[in-house]
Design a protein around this motif. Structure first.
Motif, PDB file in Angstrom:
ATOM      1  N   THR A  13     -14.094  -8.163  53.599  1.00  0.00           N
ATOM      2  CA  THR A  13     -14.733  -7.059  54.307  1.00  0.00           C
ATOM      3  C   THR A  13     -13.752  -5.920  54.420  1.00  0.00           C
ATOM      4  OG1 THR A  13     -14.024  -7.930  56.456  1.00  0.00           O
ATOM      5  CG2 THR A  13     -16.193  -8.609  55.669  1.00  0.00           C
ATOM      6  N   GLY A  14     -14.257  -4.763  54.842  1.00  0.00           N
ATOM      7  CA  GLY A  14     -13.375  -3.640  55.121  1.00  0.00           C
ATOM      8  C   GLY A  14     -13.064  -2.818  53.895  1.00  0.00           C
ATOM      9  N   GLY A  15     -12.505  -1.627  54.151  1.00  0.00           N
ATOM     10  CA  GLY A  15     -12.272  -0.692  53.078  1.00  0.00           C
ATOM     11  C   GLY A  15     -11.144  -1.082  52.146  1.00  0.00           C
ATOM     12  N   SER A  16     -10.049  -1.670  52.667  1.00  0.00           N
ATOM     13  CA  SER A  16      -8.880  -1.902  51.833  1.00  0.00           C
ATOM     14  C   SER A  16      -9.054  -3.082  50.896  1.00  0.00           C
ATOM     15  CB  SER A  16      -7.649  -2.121  52.715  1.00  0.00           C
ATOM     16  OG  SER A  16      -7.833  -3.241  53.556  1.00  0.00           O
ATOM     17  N   THR A  17      -9.897  -4.058  51.254  1.00  0.00           N
ATOM     18  CA  THR A  17     -10.033  -5.255  50.435  1.00  0.00           C
ATOM     19  C   THR A  17     -10.584  -4.924  49.066  1.00  0.00           C
ATOM     20  OG1 THR A  17     -10.424  -6.576  52.411  1.00  0.00           O
ATOM     21  CG2 THR A  17     -11.050  -7.550  50.323  1.00  0.00           C
ATOM     22  N   GLY A  18     -11.664  -4.159  49.031  1.00  0.00           N
ATOM     23  CA  GLY A  18     -12.260  -3.793  47.759  1.00  0.00           C
ATOM     24  C   GLY A  18     -11.291  -2.997  46.901  1.00  0.00           C
ATOM     25  N   ALA A  19     -10.543  -2.099  47.509  1.00  0.00           N
ATOM     26  CA  ALA A  19      -9.590  -1.296  46.759  1.00  0.00           C
ATOM     27  C   ALA A  19      -8.525  -2.180  46.137  1.00  0.00           C
ATOM     28  CB  ALA A  19      -8.947  -0.252  47.679  1.00  0.00           C
ATOM     29  N   ALA A  20      -8.060  -3.189  46.892  1.00  0.00           N
ATOM     30  CA  ALA A  20      -7.036  -4.081  46.378  1.00  0.00           C
ATOM     31  C   ALA A  20      -7.551  -4.890  45.191  1.00  0.00           C
ATOM     32  CB  ALA A  20      -6.556  -5.017  47.490  1.00  0.00           C
ATOM     33  N   ARG A  21      -8.856  -5.182  45.164  1.00  0.00           N
ATOM     34  CA  ARG A  21      -9.421  -5.986  44.093  1.00  0.00           C
ATOM     35  C   ARG A  21      -9.903  -5.135  42.932  1.00  0.00           C
ATOM     36  NH1 ARG A  21     -13.862  -9.804  46.506  1.00  0.00           N
ATOM     37  NH2 ARG A  21     -13.647 -10.768  44.464  1.00  0.00           N
ATOM     38  N   GLY A  22      -9.777  -3.809  43.021  1.00  0.00           N
ATOM     39  CA  GLY A  22     -10.155  -2.947  41.923  1.00  0.00           C
ATOM     40  C   GLY A  22     -11.640  -2.752  41.754  1.00  0.00           C
ATOM     41  N   PRO A  24     -15.221  -0.761  42.561  1.00  0.00           N
ATOM     42  CA  PRO A  24     -15.834   0.448  43.135  1.00  0.00           C
ATOM     43  C   PRO A  24     -16.834   0.062  44.207  1.00  0.00           C
ATOM     44  CG  PRO A  24     -16.820  -0.041  41.021  1.00  0.00           C
ATOM     45  CD  PRO A  24     -15.689  -1.019  41.198  1.00  0.00           C
ATOM     46  N   ARG A  25     -17.127   0.986  45.104  1.00  0.00           N
ATOM     47  CA  ARG A  25     -18.089   0.715  46.167  1.00  0.00           C
ATOM     48  C   ARG A  25     -19.018   1.902  46.346  1.00  0.00           C
ATOM     49  NH1 ARG A  25     -15.392  -2.621  51.096  1.00  0.00           N
ATOM     50  NH2 ARG A  25     -17.151  -1.626  52.125  1.00  0.00           N
ATOM     51  N   VAL A  26     -20.230   1.615  46.836  1.00  0.00           N
ATOM     52  CA  VAL A  26     -21.255   2.635  47.035  1.00  0.00           C
ATOM     53  C   VAL A  26     -21.640   2.680  48.504  1.00  0.00           C
ATOM     54  CG1 VAL A  26     -23.608   3.331  46.468  1.00  0.00           C
ATOM     55  CG2 VAL A  26     -22.142   2.358  44.698  1.00  0.00           C
ATOM     56  N   GLY A  27     -21.874   3.882  49.026  1.00  0.00           N
ATOM     57  CA  GLY A  27     -22.312   4.038  50.413  1.00  0.00           C
ATOM     58  C   GLY A  27     -23.457   5.040  50.504  1.00  0.00           C
ATOM     59  N   THR A  28     -24.230   4.912  51.578  1.00  0.00           N
ATOM     60  CA  THR A  28     -25.362   5.800  51.819  1.00  0.00           C
ATOM     61  C   THR A  28     -25.177   6.494  53.164  1.00  0.00           C
ATOM     62  OG1 THR A  28     -26.829   4.340  50.590  1.00  0.00           O
ATOM     63  CG2 THR A  28     -27.872   5.940  52.052  1.00  0.00           C
ATOM     64  N   GLY A  29     -25.550   7.760  53.229  1.00  0.00           N
ATOM     65  CA  GLY A  29     -25.464   8.514  54.477  1.00  0.00           C
ATOM     66  C   GLY A  29     -26.736   9.305  54.725  1.00  0.00           C
ATOM     67  N   VAL A  30     -27.107   9.420  55.993  1.00  0.00           N
ATOM     68  CA  VAL A  30     -28.288  10.178  56.397  1.00  0.00           C
ATOM     69  C   VAL A  30     -27.915  11.046  57.592  1.00  0.00           C
ATOM     70  CG1 VAL A  30     -30.652  10.071  57.272  1.00  0.00           C
ATOM     71  CG2 VAL A  30     -29.860   8.350  55.633  1.00  0.00           C
ATOM     72  N   VAL A 180     -13.883   4.819  44.269  1.00  0.00           N
ATOM     73  CA  VAL A 180     -13.163   3.898  43.389  1.00  0.00           C
ATOM     74  C   VAL A 180     -11.742   3.746  43.912  1.00  0.00           C
ATOM     75  CG1 VAL A 180     -14.552   4.472  41.369  1.00  0.00           C
ATOM     76  CG2 VAL A 180     -12.495   5.791  41.860  1.00  0.00           C
ATOM     77  N   PRO A 181     -11.110   2.625  43.611  1.00  0.00           N
ATOM     78  CA  PRO A 181      -9.720   2.456  44.059  1.00  0.00           C
ATOM     79  C   PRO A 181      -8.839   3.574  43.509  1.00  0.00           C
ATOM     80  CG  PRO A 181     -10.631   0.364  43.332  1.00  0.00           C
ATOM     81  CD  PRO A 181     -11.617   1.419  42.926  1.00  0.00           C
ATOM     82  N   ALA A 182      -8.077   4.198  44.371  1.00  0.00           N
ATOM     83  CA  ALA A 182      -7.225   5.307  43.949  1.00  0.00           C
ATOM     84  C   ALA A 182      -6.223   4.863  42.894  1.00  0.00           C
ATOM     85  CB  ALA A 182      -6.501   5.900  45.157  1.00  0.00           C
ATOM     86  N   ALA A 183      -5.731   3.639  43.002  1.00  0.00           N
ATOM     87  CA  ALA A 183      -4.759   3.134  42.037  1.00  0.00           C
ATOM     88  C   ALA A 183      -5.370   3.030  40.648  1.00  0.00           C
ATOM     89  CB  ALA A 183      -4.230   1.767  42.485  1.00  0.00           C
ATOM     90  N   ASP A 184      -6.677   2.721  40.602  1.00  0.00           N
ATOM     91  CA  ASP A 184      -7.366   2.608  39.326  1.00  0.00           C
ATOM     92  C   ASP A 184      -7.444   3.966  38.639  1.00  0.00           C
ATOM     93  OD1 ASP A 184      -8.823   1.160  37.353  1.00  0.00           O
ATOM     94  OD2 ASP A 184     -10.673   2.025  38.110  1.00  0.00           O
ATOM     95  N   LEU A 185      -7.745   5.020  39.416  1.00  0.00           N
ATOM     96  CA  LEU A 185      -7.797   6.366  38.852  1.00  0.00           C
ATOM     97  C   LEU A 185      -6.420   6.811  38.368  1.00  0.00           C
ATOM     98  CD1 LEU A 185     -10.139   8.647  40.985  1.00  0.00           C
ATOM     99  CD2 LEU A 185     -10.541   7.639  38.757  1.00  0.00           C
ATOM    100  N   ALA A 186      -5.395   6.480  39.147  1.00  0.00           N
ATOM    101  CA  ALA A 186      -4.040   6.853  38.765  1.00  0.00           C
ATOM    102  C   ALA A 186      -3.643   6.176  37.460  1.00  0.00           C
ATOM    103  CB  ALA A 186      -3.060   6.481  39.879  1.00  0.00           C
ATOM    104  N   HIS A 187      -4.069   4.918  37.300  1.00  0.00           N
ATOM    105  CA  HIS A 187      -3.741   4.176  36.083  1.00  0.00           C
ATOM    106  C   HIS A 187      -4.429   4.806  34.871  1.00  0.00           C
ATOM    107  CE1 HIS A 187      -2.902   0.836  33.394  1.00  0.00           C
ATOM    108  NE2 HIS A 187      -4.190   0.765  33.101  1.00  0.00           N
TER     109      HIS A 187
END
Length: 199
Positions: A13-22, A24-30, A180-187
């Protein structure tokens, strides 16, 4: 015989876990705000990062009530696992009173980047009868993209007289964001050269 797939006892869960695993994530806002009424102070119209001086009334909110920018913020924060606009910029915080939607979006982008994410893209759909975005859509996309640090597309529609926007009581916006994970873009921007290859 079907072999069951093992399920982790504690799902990530949480924002950092997905980034560490590489991943991407999607979110919705209203976001929804009502038009200013006779008893409200003079309120300029701000929508999609733009001023609309020809509109006779603006939208009421703690900041500038820019539903397009606010929905984009919510979508980005949800994608990064950082809560929502109310969590990050609560109405009890006077620092954000009257803040522009573009400023909130830029700060949202800064916070998701600090959590290890980068903006992939954001899509915003504005729902309302006024102001009419069509003629200024490209301008709105430029302003919001600059604030977010990534591509933001803007579209608009009406509800054919249905609901609060159809009754001309306010304006709504719905947004979807990809981070997307920032590290992935940097790579991708600076790929490592294979050993022994040309520099």
């Amino acid at each position: 015989m079907i072999t069951p797939v093992p399920v982790p006892s504690t799902p990530p869960t949480g924002g950092s876990t997905g980034a560490a695993r590489g991943l991407p994530r999607v979110g919705t806002g209203v976001d929804v705000h009502r038009y200013a009424g006779p008893g409200d102070p003079a309120t300029p119209m701000r929508l999609a990062g733009l001023d609309w001086p020809d509109e006779p009334r603006g939208l009421v909110g703690h900041s500038d009530a820019d539903v397009a920018a606010h929905a984009a913020c919510d979508a980005l924060l949800a994608a990064a696992g950082l809560g929502d606009l109310g969590t990050q910029f609560g109405t009890s915080d006077p620092a954000w009173a009257g803040a522009s939607g573009a400023a909130l979006l830029a700060e949202t982008a800064r916070r998701i980047e600090a959590a290890g994410w980068a903006v992939g893209n954001v899509s915003v759909q504005v729902v309302g009868s006024r102001p009419r975005l069509g003629a200024r859509r490209a301008e709105a996309e430029q302003v919001l993209s600059a604030a977010a640090g990534g591509p933001v597309s803007v579209a608009a529609t009406t509800t054919d007289g249905l609901g609060l926007t159809g009754r001309d009581e306010g304006v709504a916006a719905i947004a979807t964001a990809l981070v997307v994970p920032a590290a992935d873009l940097a790579h991708r921007a600076h790929p490592a050269h294979p050993a022994g290859g040309d520099a």
